[in-house]
Design an enzyme around this catalytic site. Structure first.
Site, PDB file in Angstrom:
ATOM      1  CG  ASN A  26      -0.334   0.630   2.426  1.00  0.00           C
ATOM      2  OD1 ASN A  26      -0.336   1.853   2.576  1.00  0.00           O
ATOM      3  ND2 ASN A  26       0.228  -0.200   3.306  1.00  0.00           N
ATOM      4  CB  SER A  27       1.839   3.788  -1.956  1.00  0.00           C
ATOM      5  OG  SER A  27       0.982   3.746  -3.086  1.00  0.00           O
TER       6      SER A  27
ATOM      7  CG  LEU B  39       1.014   9.102   6.754  1.00  0.00           C
ATOM      8  CD1 LEU B  39       1.894  10.042   7.566  1.00  0.00           C
ATOM      9  CD2 LEU B  39       0.641   7.878   7.575  1.00  0.00           C
TER      10      LEU B  39
ATOM     11  CB  CYS C 179       7.073  10.677   8.638  1.00  0.00           C
ATOM     12  SG  CYS C 179       5.474  10.034   9.177  1.00  0.00           S
TER      13      CYS C 179
ATOM     14  N   GLY D 160       0.884  -8.058   5.812  1.00  0.00           N
ATOM     15  CA  GLY D 160       0.300  -9.384   5.647  1.00  0.00           C
ATOM     16  C   GLY D 160       1.235 -10.483   6.112  1.00  0.00           C
TER      17      GLY D 160
ATOM     18  CB  THR E  76      -3.063  -6.987   6.412  1.00  0.00           C
ATOM     19  OG1 THR E  76      -2.026  -6.000   6.256  1.00  0.00           O
ATOM     20  CG2 THR E  76      -3.506  -7.434   5.042  1.00  0.00           C
TER      21      THR E  76
END
Length: 325
Positions: free
Chosen positions: A70-71, A74, A131, A220, A270
């Site tokens: 996932n990207s 935020l 971050c 996952g 997940t």
């Protein structure tokens, strides 16, 4: 035999060790449609930022063998909306809430902490260190002990003593123990690990990266062994520090691995995407596993795999005199 599932995150008591992982249950409302959130040890919010963020362009999720990338970036409404709508909703219901925050500078983390310092309903503050540091060429805070420590020290100086500060660590480092130690020395009351390691997939039909951002966080079952290793190493080096273990937890057996490695709290992420009841099922399965092994308290299992053979909790050992025929 009943099992005492209570645990402590620093000085905060939780009814059981299961929490949601940041970003996987938003801020609770969606999950509350399926069950009473009081049944969780705690709910962890998505990472809250100063300004609203729309997230990264799509596609930003891709399935991988035994996991997903996932990207999302935020995505969220920002601290003002969180304090106005989301945190009060949780506080009014008495939900134990771990608020996750993310920033691009030390000053931004500090301001987020300042805004949350006196807000009702904050059980603990999780510092998402994965971050980019905009003041240091975008180098991720979590990858350097000194950068991570600077954030933690700043936040700890602002938060009330009764609100634990939890440093969330990333596995993409040469030595996670040194980063963990730097965070604890800077004032972290607990550590959370792991954040998603960086991964990539290529669409062989489109002949392009599967994600618009090219790379994304891998989660996952594929990351479970990596996460358990990190928890094991940090617990071995810092046995007195409370750890939240997460990464690939799909069953009570997975959660048990984290507990045996040294985690006193376990995050589920997940698994919630396809089973909103996953936290309840995993907590029940973990309790069954503890009972089957004669463990009366969750606390007796924390870090148990580190102990030499034959050094089980006292109530599991046969008294030497009674064993003599």
């Amino acid at each position: 035999m009943s099992v005492d599932m209570r645990t402590f995150l620093a000085h905060v008591e939780l009814a059981n060790p299961i929490t949601t992982a940041a970003g996987c249950a938003s801020s609770g409302r969606e999950l509350a449609q399926f069950f009473d959130l009081h049944r969780l040890g705690a709910l962890t919010t998505r990472s809250i930022t100063m300004a609203p963020r729309a997230g990264r362009p799509t596609p930003r999720m891709a399935e991988t063998p035994s996991g997903m990338l996932n990207s999302v970036g935020l995505q969220g409404p920002g601290i003002d909306a969180f304090l106005e709508r989301e945190l009060p909703w949780l506080a009014q219901r008495g939900i134990r809430t771990i608020v996750s925050i993310g920033g691009g500078t030390v000053a931004e983390y500090s301001e987020l902490a300042r805004r949350l310092a006196d807000a009702p309903g904050v059980t603990a503050l999780e510092i998402n260190l994965s971050c980019p540091n905009m003041e240091d060429r975008g180098r991720v805070f979590a990858r350097e002990g000194s950068a991570a420590a600077e954030v933690i020290a700043s936040v700890r100086s602002i938060m009330r003593y009764d609100v634990p500060v939890v440093a969330k660590l990333a596995p993409d480092v040469a030595d996670i123990v040194s980063v963990a130690r730097a965070c604890v020395d800077a004032g972290a009351d607990a550590l959370s690990m792991i954040n998603n390691p960086l991964g990539m997939a290529i669409d062989t039909e489109a002949l392009r990266p599967s994600l618009a951002a090219v790379t994304g966080g891998l989660s996952g079952p594929a990351v479970l062994p990596l996460a358990v290793r990190c928890v094991w190493q940090v617990h071995a080096a810092l046995p007195g520090v409370p750890l939240i273990g997460m990464g690939g937890v799909m069953s009570g057996k997975d959660a048990f691995q984290f507990v045996l490695a040294g985690a006193c709290v376990v995050g589920v992420g997940t698994a919630l995407f396809h089973d909103p009841y996953a936290c309840l099922r995993i907590e029940r399965e973990l309790e069954d596993l503890l009972r089957a092994r004669g463990l009366q308290r969750l606390a007796d299992a924390v870090g148990l795999a580190h102990r030499p053979p034959g050094s089980a909790p006292r109530h599991l050992m046969v008294d030497s005199e009674e064993s003599i025929p």
